[in-house]
Design a protein around this motif. Structure first.
Motif, PDB file in Angstrom:
ATOM      1  N   GLY A 102      13.190-150.394  42.808  1.00  0.00           N
ATOM      2  CA  GLY A 102      13.352-151.830  43.022  1.00  0.00           C
ATOM      3  C   GLY A 102      12.405-152.367  44.074  1.00  0.00           C
ATOM      4  O   GLY A 102      11.866-153.474  43.935  1.00  0.00           O
ATOM      5  N   ALA A 103      12.195-151.589  45.143  1.00  0.00           N
ATOM      6  CA  ALA A 103      11.269-152.024  46.196  1.00  0.00           C
ATOM      7  C   ALA A 103       9.854-152.149  45.650  1.00  0.00           C
ATOM      8  O   ALA A 103       9.128-153.093  45.974  1.00  0.00           O
ATOM      9  N   ILE A 104       9.457-151.202  44.813  1.00  0.00           N
ATOM     10  CA  ILE A 104       8.129-151.260  44.198  1.00  0.00           C
ATOM     11  C   ILE A 104       8.016-152.493  43.311  1.00  0.00           C
ATOM     12  O   ILE A 104       7.025-153.237  43.361  1.00  0.00           O
ATOM     13  N   ALA A 105       9.041-152.729  42.508  1.00  0.00           N
ATOM     14  CA  ALA A 105       9.023-153.866  41.584  1.00  0.00           C
ATOM     15  C   ALA A 105       8.963-155.192  42.333  1.00  0.00           C
ATOM     16  O   ALA A 105       8.226-156.107  41.939  1.00  0.00           O
ATOM     17  N   MET A 106       9.704-155.310  43.409  1.00  0.00           N
ATOM     18  CA  MET A 106       9.690-156.550  44.174  1.00  0.00           C
ATOM     19  C   MET A 106       8.374-156.715  44.918  1.00  0.00           C
ATOM     20  O   MET A 106       7.851-157.834  45.033  1.00  0.00           O
ATOM     21  N   ASN A 107       7.833-155.625  45.417  1.00  0.00           N
ATOM     22  CA  ASN A 107       6.576-155.699  46.152  1.00  0.00           C
ATOM     23  C   ASN A 107       5.429-156.108  45.245  1.00  0.00           C
ATOM     24  O   ASN A 107       4.555-156.892  45.635  1.00  0.00           O
ATOM     25  N   PHE A 108       5.445-155.593  44.015  1.00  0.00           N
ATOM     26  CA  PHE A 108       4.365-155.905  43.089  1.00  0.00           C
ATOM     27  C   PHE A 108       4.585-157.204  42.320  1.00  0.00           C
ATOM     28  O   PHE A 108       3.683-158.004  42.124  1.00  0.00           O
ATOM     29  N   GLY A 109       5.828-157.417  41.894  1.00  0.00           N
ATOM     30  CA  GLY A 109       6.137-158.577  41.073  1.00  0.00           C
ATOM     31  C   GLY A 109       6.237-158.212  39.615  1.00  0.00           C
ATOM     32  O   GLY A 109       5.391-158.584  38.804  1.00  0.00           O
TER      33      GLY A 109
ATOM     34  N   GLU B 183       4.125-163.493  34.994  1.00  0.00           N
ATOM     35  CA  GLU B 183       5.198-164.150  35.735  1.00  0.00           C
ATOM     36  C   GLU B 183       4.898-164.203  37.228  1.00  0.00           C
ATOM     37  O   GLU B 183       5.151-165.203  37.892  1.00  0.00           O
ATOM     38  N   VAL B 184       4.336-163.114  37.750  1.00  0.00           N
ATOM     39  CA  VAL B 184       4.090-163.049  39.190  1.00  0.00           C
ATOM     40  C   VAL B 184       3.036-164.062  39.616  1.00  0.00           C
ATOM     41  O   VAL B 184       3.098-164.621  40.711  1.00  0.00           O
ATOM     42  N   LEU B 185       2.043-164.355  38.773  1.00  0.00           N
ATOM     43  CA  LEU B 185       1.007-165.315  39.145  1.00  0.00           C
ATOM     44  C   LEU B 185       1.582-166.721  39.217  1.00  0.00           C
ATOM     45  O   LEU B 185       1.228-167.508  40.102  1.00  0.00           O
ATOM     46  N   ARG B 186       2.465-167.039  38.280  1.00  0.00           N
ATOM     47  CA  ARG B 186       3.117-168.356  38.360  1.00  0.00           C
ATOM     48  C   ARG B 186       3.938-168.464  39.627  1.00  0.00           C
ATOM     49  O   ARG B 186       3.947-169.502  40.298  1.00  0.00           O
ATOM     50  N   LYS B 187       4.615-167.382  39.969  1.00  0.00           N
ATOM     51  CA  LYS B 187       5.444-167.393  41.173  1.00  0.00           C
ATOM     52  C   LYS B 187       4.600-167.527  42.431  1.00  0.00           C
ATOM     53  O   LYS B 187       4.931-168.267  43.354  1.00  0.00           O
ATOM     54  N   LEU B 188       3.470-166.827  42.452  1.00  0.00           N
ATOM     55  CA  LEU B 188       2.589-166.872  43.621  1.00  0.00           C
ATOM     56  C   LEU B 188       1.933-168.235  43.802  1.00  0.00           C
ATOM     57  O   LEU B 188       1.517-168.594  44.895  1.00  0.00           O
ATOM     58  N   SER B 189       1.827-169.001  42.724  1.00  0.00           N
ATOM     59  CA  SER B 189       1.204-170.329  42.834  1.00  0.00           C
ATOM     60  C   SER B 189       2.053-171.283  43.667  1.00  0.00           C
ATOM     61  O   SER B 189       1.539-172.254  44.225  1.00  0.00           O
TER      62      SER B 189
ATOM     63  N   SER C  56      -2.299-151.041  43.925  1.00  0.00           N
ATOM     64  CA  SER C  56      -1.933-151.629  45.206  1.00  0.00           C
ATOM     65  C   SER C  56      -0.491-152.105  45.154  1.00  0.00           C
ATOM     66  O   SER C  56      -0.069-152.773  44.204  1.00  0.00           O
ATOM     67  N   GLY C  57       0.283-151.725  46.176  1.00  0.00           N
ATOM     68  CA  GLY C  57       1.675-152.156  46.255  1.00  0.00           C
ATOM     69  C   GLY C  57       2.679-151.161  45.718  1.00  0.00           C
ATOM     70  O   GLY C  57       3.879-151.356  45.860  1.00  0.00           O
ATOM     71  N   PHE C  58       2.193-150.057  45.109  1.00  0.00           N
ATOM     72  CA  PHE C  58       3.109-149.091  44.516  1.00  0.00           C
ATOM     73  C   PHE C  58       3.535-147.983  45.480  1.00  0.00           C
ATOM     74  O   PHE C  58       4.606-147.401  45.315  1.00  0.00           O
TER      75      PHE C  58
END
Length: 392
Positions: free
Chosen positions: A318-325, A265-271, A60-62
């Motif tokens: 880059g868009a994929i990386a930013m969308n997914f985290g 890292e993305v989970l910490r950011k999403l918190s 999802s997100g790719f």
């Protein structure tokens, strides 16, 4: 084995895998990946006319309309996406013959290669796979076999130690607070709920019990596996919760059930709470790396190659990386603006010293991928069976 929901990922249990082979080096990656016997699947020598579509199995997100529609306009290849929830599901779907590409993680790659389900890639036909692809995602043992590349890197990430800084007031430098039974945070530790988490225990043992002789957390003989399981059973006594759903992990931290444990890292950011911090401890960690892989019997190989090249461009990768985290594979993206630079800094995109401490997921196989030839290593079925004993 890895589950990704709304731009996050998680491991789940997967099916068994066992391969036989030989390796003459203690560092297979240094000689162009892993050396094992795999089916002789031909590589495309040149491109032809693009077909009318490309069928992709992805996390999802790719594969999103924002960039896939532009790809269709440029190439005439309609993108048909099938979202998969686990690596095991991806392997099963690729074996139906209905899909051209998959965004495989390292815990699925070897199964696909060994099963003859994917073909080696002609990197000359993918211009965007060039100098800007970070070196740490090239020639790795999970997708480069016998000197042939089977994967085009998408992104990577580390499994880091997250903690509540209002409770864990001193920044941790070691995983010991999450593994040792005398941890001051016993009863409030969170851990993965998956067989591949055995590798996390192995990483800890590499640093704290060197006499076990573990040099690669995915290459465990029976004695080493037993030691990892003993450590996991010890950890079980201080664990408040095991998680496979990223939303559940975030909720556990937010609700105070958990104050420290494994995260991304993305989970910490999403918190979205500044009290939650993270660190890559001194022992290192496990991690994940994703790559595009092409079906051996692809019905639309020209569109598939076109997609791999398009998705490897700085803008789309880059868009994929930013969308997914996650950290993008194409480092040139990091120089496209302030937002991109900030993203790359947060995910350590070009910091190879950081990722040198990360052991990317690799499916355990009977061949010892650390180069040993005097023992047989344990395979993923054995890991799955052993994991079932951890929680009682």
């Amino acid at each position: 084995m890895r589950k990704k929901i709304l731009a996050v990922s998680a491991i789940t249990a997967a099916a068994a895998m066992a391969l036989a082979g030989c390796s003459g080096t203690s560092d297979p990656a240094a000689e162009g990946g892993l050396a094992i016997e795999v089916p002789d699947v031909p590589m495309m020598e040149e491109l032809g006319d693009t077909e009318s579509e490309v069928n992709i199995v992805a996390w999802s997100g790719f594969v999103e309309p924002e960039w896939s529609d532009t790809f269709t306009e440029q190439t005439g290849c309609t993108v048909n996406r099938r979202i998969a929830g686990t690596s095991d599901e991806m392997v099963q779907l690729m074996r139906t013959g209905d899909y051209d590409l998959v965004s495989a993680s390292g815990d699925a790659s070897l199964r696909l290669i060994a099963g003859g389900d994917v073909q080696p890639l002609n990197l000359d036909l993918i211009p965007n796979f060039g100098d800007d692809i970070v070196e740490g995602m090239k020639g790795q043992i999970y997708d480069t076999i016998n000197g042939q590349s089977y994967g085009i890197p998408i992104g990577r990430g580390a499994n880091i130690l997250q903690y509540n800084s209002e409770v864990v007031t001193d920044e941790p430098t070691s995983w010991d607070i999450a593994w040792e039974k005398d941890s001051p945070y016993a009863g409030k530790i969170i851990a993965y709920d998956a067989p591949i988490y055995i590798a996390d225990a192995a990483v800890y043992l590499m640093a704290h019990e060197p006499d076990l002789g573990i040099t690669n957390p995915y290459a465990l003989d029976e004695e080493q596996l037993a030691a990892a399981i003993d450590l996991l059973k010890q950890q079980n006594e201080i664990v408040s919760e095991y998680w496979s759903d990223p939303a559940a992990q975030i909720t556990s931290f937010a609700g105070g059930t958990t104050v420290a444990g494994t995260s991304w890292e993305v989970l910490r950011k999403l918190s979205e709470d500044e009290k939650f911090k993270s660190v890559l401890p001194e022992e290192g960690s496990t991690g994940w790396s994703d790559a595009w892989m092409l079906a051996s019997e692809s019905k639309n190989p020209n569109c598939a190659y076109a997609w791999m090249d398009y998705a490897s461009s700085p803008e789309v990768n880059g868009a994929i990386a930013m969308n997914f985290g996650m950290a993008p594979a194409n480092a040139a993206f990091c120089e496209t603006g302030e937002e991109a630079a900030a993203h790359c800094d947060y995910y350590n995109a070009t910091d190879e010293e950081y990722f040198k401490k990360v052991w990317f997921w690799t499916t355990p196989i009977e061949q010892c991928i650390d180069g040993r030839t005097d023992v047989t290593c344990t395979n993923f079925q054995q890991w799955t069976d052993a994991w079932m004993t951890v929680k009682g």
